[in-house]
Each structure stands twice: as structure tokens, then as C-alpha cells.
Motif scaffolding. Structure first.
Motif, mmCIF file in Angstrom:
data_model
loop_
_atom_site.group_PDB
_atom_site.id
_atom_site.type_symbol
_atom_site.label_atom_id
_atom_site.label_comp_id
_atom_site.label_asym_id
_atom_site.label_seq_id
_atom_site.Cartn_x
_atom_site.Cartn_y
_atom_site.Cartn_z
ATOM 1 N N LYS A 196 0.842 -1.206 0.000
ATOM 2 C CA LYS A 196 0.000 0.000 0.000
ATOM 3 C C LYS A 196 0.876 1.254 0.000
ATOM 4 C CE LYS A 196 -3.873 2.408 0.643
ATOM 5 N NZ LYS A 196 -3.369 3.743 1.007
ATOM 6 N N ALA A 197 1.906 1.259 0.820
ATOM 7 C CA ALA A 197 2.802 2.417 0.883
ATOM 8 C C ALA A 197 3.516 2.618 -0.448
ATOM 9 C CB ALA A 197 3.815 2.234 2.009
ATOM 10 N N LEU A 198 3.916 1.517 -1.092
ATOM 11 C CA LEU A 198 4.593 1.615 -2.385
ATOM 12 C C LEU A 198 3.658 2.178 -3.449
ATOM 13 C CD1 LEU A 198 7.024 1.108 -4.204
ATOM 14 C CD2 LEU A 198 6.246 -1.274 -4.462
ATOM 15 N N GLY A 199 2.425 1.675 -3.480
ATOM 16 C CA GLY A 199 1.450 2.176 -4.451
ATOM 17 C C GLY A 199 1.166 3.655 -4.266
ATOM 18 N N ASP A 200 1.026 4.080 -3.018
ATOM 19 C CA ASP A 200 0.774 5.501 -2.739
ATOM 20 C C ASP A 200 1.954 6.359 -3.178
ATOM 21 O OD1 ASP A 200 -1.670 4.829 -1.669
ATOM 22 O OD2 ASP A 200 -1.019 4.972 0.424
ATOM 23 N N ALA A 201 3.171 5.878 -2.903
ATOM 24 C CA ALA A 201 4.371 6.642 -3.260
ATOM 25 C C ALA A 201 4.509 6.762 -4.774
ATOM 26 C CB ALA A 201 5.614 5.980 -2.662
ATOM 27 N N ILE A 202 4.218 5.688 -5.497
ATOM 28 C CA ILE A 202 4.283 5.732 -6.958
ATOM 29 C C ILE A 202 3.259 6.719 -7.503
ATOM 30 C CG2 ILE A 202 3.793 4.410 -9.053
ATOM 31 C CD1 ILE A 202 5.104 1.999 -7.711
ATOM 32 N N SER A 203 2.058 6.689 -6.956
ATOM 33 C CA SER A 203 1.004 7.594 -7.418
ATOM 34 C C SER A 203 1.414 9.048 -7.214
ATOM 35 C CB SER A 203 -0.292 7.298 -6.666
ATOM 36 O OG SER A 203 -1.321 8.177 -7.063
ATOM 37 N N PHE A 204 1.990 9.353 -6.071
ATOM 38 C CA PHE A 204 2.420 10.720 -5.795
ATOM 39 C C PHE A 204 3.568 11.124 -6.713
ATOM 40 C CE2 PHE A 204 5.247 13.716 -3.655
ATOM 41 C CZ PHE A 204 4.370 14.761 -3.379
ATOM 42 N N ASP A 205 4.551 10.257 -6.858
ATOM 43 C CA ASP A 205 5.716 10.585 -7.682
ATOM 44 C C ASP A 205 5.326 10.731 -9.148
ATOM 45 O OD1 ASP A 205 8.785 10.787 -7.467
ATOM 46 O OD2 ASP A 205 8.525 9.408 -9.151
ATOM 47 N N PHE A 206 4.395 9.898 -9.595
ATOM 48 C CA PHE A 206 3.912 9.981 -10.973
ATOM 49 C C PHE A 206 3.316 11.357 -11.250
ATOM 50 C CE2 PHE A 206 0.849 9.376 -14.397
ATOM 51 C CZ PHE A 206 1.560 8.611 -15.308
ATOM 52 N N GLY A 207 2.647 11.903 -10.247
ATOM 53 C CA GLY A 207 2.021 13.203 -10.413
ATOM 54 C C GLY A 207 3.012 14.338 -10.577
ATOM 55 N N LEU A 208 4.263 14.126 -10.161
ATOM 56 C CA LEU A 208 5.271 15.174 -10.289
ATOM 57 C C LEU A 208 5.699 15.383 -11.736
ATOM 58 C CD1 LEU A 208 7.591 14.313 -7.251
ATOM 59 C CD2 LEU A 208 5.797 16.056 -7.365
ATOM 60 N N THR A 209 5.496 14.355 -12.565
ATOM 61 C CA THR A 209 5.937 14.444 -13.964
ATOM 62 C C THR A 209 4.824 14.053 -14.924
ATOM 63 O OG1 THR A 209 6.822 12.179 -13.838
ATOM 64 C CG2 THR A 209 8.354 13.976 -13.384
ATOM 65 N N ASP A 210 3.568 14.216 -14.503
ATOM 66 C CA ASP A 210 2.474 13.752 -15.361
ATOM 67 C C ASP A 210 2.399 14.517 -16.667
ATOM 68 O OD1 ASP A 210 1.618 16.105 -14.275
ATOM 69 O OD2 ASP A 210 -0.245 15.312 -13.425
ATOM 70 N N GLU A 211 2.997 15.739 -16.711
ATOM 71 C CA GLU A 211 2.968 16.485 -17.972
ATOM 72 C C GLU A 211 3.787 15.796 -19.047
ATOM 73 O OE1 GLU A 211 6.615 17.606 -15.849
ATOM 74 O OE2 GLU A 211 4.508 17.456 -15.286
ATOM 75 N N GLU A 212 4.728 14.936 -18.643
ATOM 76 C CA GLU A 212 5.542 14.217 -19.633
ATOM 77 C C GLU A 212 4.731 13.147 -20.346
ATOM 78 O OE1 GLU A 212 8.971 12.703 -17.723
ATOM 79 O OE2 GLU A 212 9.706 14.673 -17.089
ATOM 80 N N LYS A 213 3.589 12.772 -19.778
ATOM 81 C CA LYS A 213 2.752 11.745 -20.404
ATOM 82 C C LYS A 213 1.720 12.352 -21.354
ATOM 83 C CE LYS A 213 4.664 9.695 -16.784
ATOM 84 N NZ LYS A 213 5.494 10.389 -15.775
ATOM 85 N N ASP A 214 1.593 13.692 -21.303
ATOM 86 C CA ASP A 214 0.641 14.375 -22.188
ATOM 87 C C ASP A 214 1.229 14.471 -23.586
ATOM 88 O OD1 ASP A 214 -1.026 14.711 -20.055
ATOM 89 O OD2 ASP A 214 -0.284 16.718 -19.579
ATOM 90 N N TRP A 215 0.370 14.382 -24.570
ATOM 91 C CA TRP A 215 0.815 14.487 -25.954
ATOM 92 C C TRP A 215 -0.093 15.458 -26.692
ATOM 93 C CZ3 TRP A 215 -1.473 13.168 -30.747
ATOM 94 C CH2 TRP A 215 -0.603 13.231 -31.845
ATOM 95 N N THR A 216 0.525 16.441 -27.329
ATOM 96 C CA THR A 216 -0.251 17.423 -28.086
ATOM 97 C C THR A 216 0.113 17.322 -29.561
ATOM 98 O OG1 THR A 216 -0.235 18.923 -26.196
ATOM 99 C CG2 THR A 216 -0.762 19.872 -28.349
ATOM 100 N N PRO A 217 -0.828 17.044 -30.423
ATOM 101 C CA PRO A 217 -0.525 16.909 -31.851
ATOM 102 C C PRO A 217 -0.144 18.238 -32.472
ATOM 103 C CG PRO A 217 -2.891 16.814 -31.495
ATOM 104 C CD PRO A 217 -2.255 16.827 -30.125
#
Length: 217
Positions: A196-217
Motif C-alpha cells: 500500500k505504501a509503495l502504491g501511494d508513493a508511486i502515485s504521488f511521484d507519478f504526479g510530479l511528472t504527469d505532464e511528460e505523459k501528455d501528448w499534443t498533436p
């Protein structure tokens, strides 16, 4: 958290006495330290590229030398993001080892590097080597960005880069498994809390760079 703080956090959960320093003659403490580093590696390899494991490195190039070691790559967990030559500037493209060999055998040109390929492991350091094409013909530099696991924690003041709670709980679970349950704490309960702690940490860390997953044509 420091290595010593993590060890003490594990000892707290095991209801053991805290320590003020690392002791190479204390077999139990050494085992807890091993569990901490094992847990660290599991967290690092959890299928997520932790933000705090991203590294930027500058490599000074010498005229006539085409092979260089990546200083922070001496570990099996490593991923290159990009390499930039800073004079033009330009981003180097990765090519296969076969393509690089063909260029070196047939062309052998010099100039500002525009391509790179991996070229084995440095025998002395265990670091990844990259080979450049063209071979540098002047004193240049590369800015290298990559993701790499942290070296094992060894000194009391070594700072853990990945989130500490999953590491503490996983190390505790390993120690509980080694000696059986602690009080009313069951092994599976500790592993569940660690997951549970690992999943929460991944979710938080993912949010720090979520703009890198966005794609604009």
C-alpha cells in the motif's frame, strides 16, 4: 532519511533497541542493513522511474577519443533519457552497435558527435560505455540525462533517494519473515502495508511528472 534512521525505523517496528551507530561486528544489525538495501532495490525496480533517481551528468570530450563511460551507470538498473552536445547544440541519436561499427570501419570521420551507441561495460568500473560518431575533433562536452538506481547504502549518513516508508516496511517484512511474527503482527500484514505504501508513493511521484505523459498533436 539516512541509512541509520531507516535501520532504526525497522528496529522500532521489530521492538528492538535503537542504535546510535553502525557496528560491523553486530551480525543482527548487518542483516537488518542487508534487508534495507534489498528493500531499496525492490522499490527502485517496482516498474516506476522515480523522479529522484534522475541524474544529469556532463562529460568532457577530448579530441580523437570516441568512447566514454557514464559515471552514474554502474548498476543494472539504468535508462538513458537523452544526450545533448552543447556546442551546436544537438541531441545525439542512438544507433545500433552494428551501425556504429560500420561507420568506424568504413568512414572513420571526425567532427561534432551526432550519434551514439552502447559499447559494453568498462572493465575497471562496471559503468556503461558509449561510443560517439563522428569522433570528436575538438574539446567539446555532452550533457547526459538518465535514470539510474542508487548505490547500496553503506554509511550511516547516506541519504535514501526513493520514498522511505515502502523501504522501511519491506525491510521490516523481510526481518519478520526471517524470525517469525512480531507480537501480533503477521508477515502478510506487513507485506500488505508495504504494498500500500509503495502504491501511494508511486502515485504521488507519478504526479510530479504527469505532464511528460501528455501528448499534443
Amino acid at each position: 532519511m539516512t541509512y541509520l534512521q531507516i535501520i532504526n525505523a525497522v528496529l522500532d517496528r521489530l521492538r528492538e533497541t535503537r542504535v546510535t551507530a553502525l557496528d560491523s561486528n553486530n551480525a543482527y544489525l548487518l542483516m537488518i542493513g542487508d534487508f534495507v538495501n534489498d528493500a531499496k532495490r525492490l522499490v527502485e525496480a517496482a516498474g516506476h522511474e522515480w523522479t529522484h533517481l534522475r541524474t544529469e551528468e556532463t562529460i568532457a570530450l577530448a579530441s580523437g577519443t570516441d568512447t566514454y563511460a557514464i559515471v552514474g551507470s554502474g548498476d543494472s538498473l539504468f535508462k538513458m533519457y537523452n544526450i545533448w552536445e552543447t556546442t551546436l547544440p544537438c541531441e545525439l541519436r542512438r544507433v545500433s552497435g552494428g551501425q556504429m561499427k560500420e561507420w568506424k570501419v568504413i568512414a572513420g570521420t571526425t567532427g561534432t558527435p551526432q550519434y551514439y551507441a552502447y559499447k559494453g561495460i568498462d572493465a575497471a568500473t562496471g559503468r556503461y560505455n558509449i561510443q560517439l560518431h563522428p569522433t570528436p575533433d575538438a574539446v567539446l562536452s555532452l550533457d547526459v540525462t538518465y535514470w539510474a538506481a542508487q548505490n547500496p547504502l553503506t554509511d550511516a549518513e547516506d541519504i535514501l533517494k526513493v520514498p522511505s516508508l515502502p523501504v522501511v516496511l519491506l525491510a521490516t517484512a523481510m526481518a519478520v519473515k526471517e524470525r517469525g511474527e512480531v507480537g501480533n503482527i503477521q508477515i502478510q500484514d506487513v507485506y500488505d502495508r508495504a504494498d500500500k505504501a509503495l502504491g501511494d508513493a508511486i502515485s504521488f511521484d507519478f504526479g510530479l511528472t504527469d505532464e511528460e505523459k501528455d501528448w499534443t498533436p
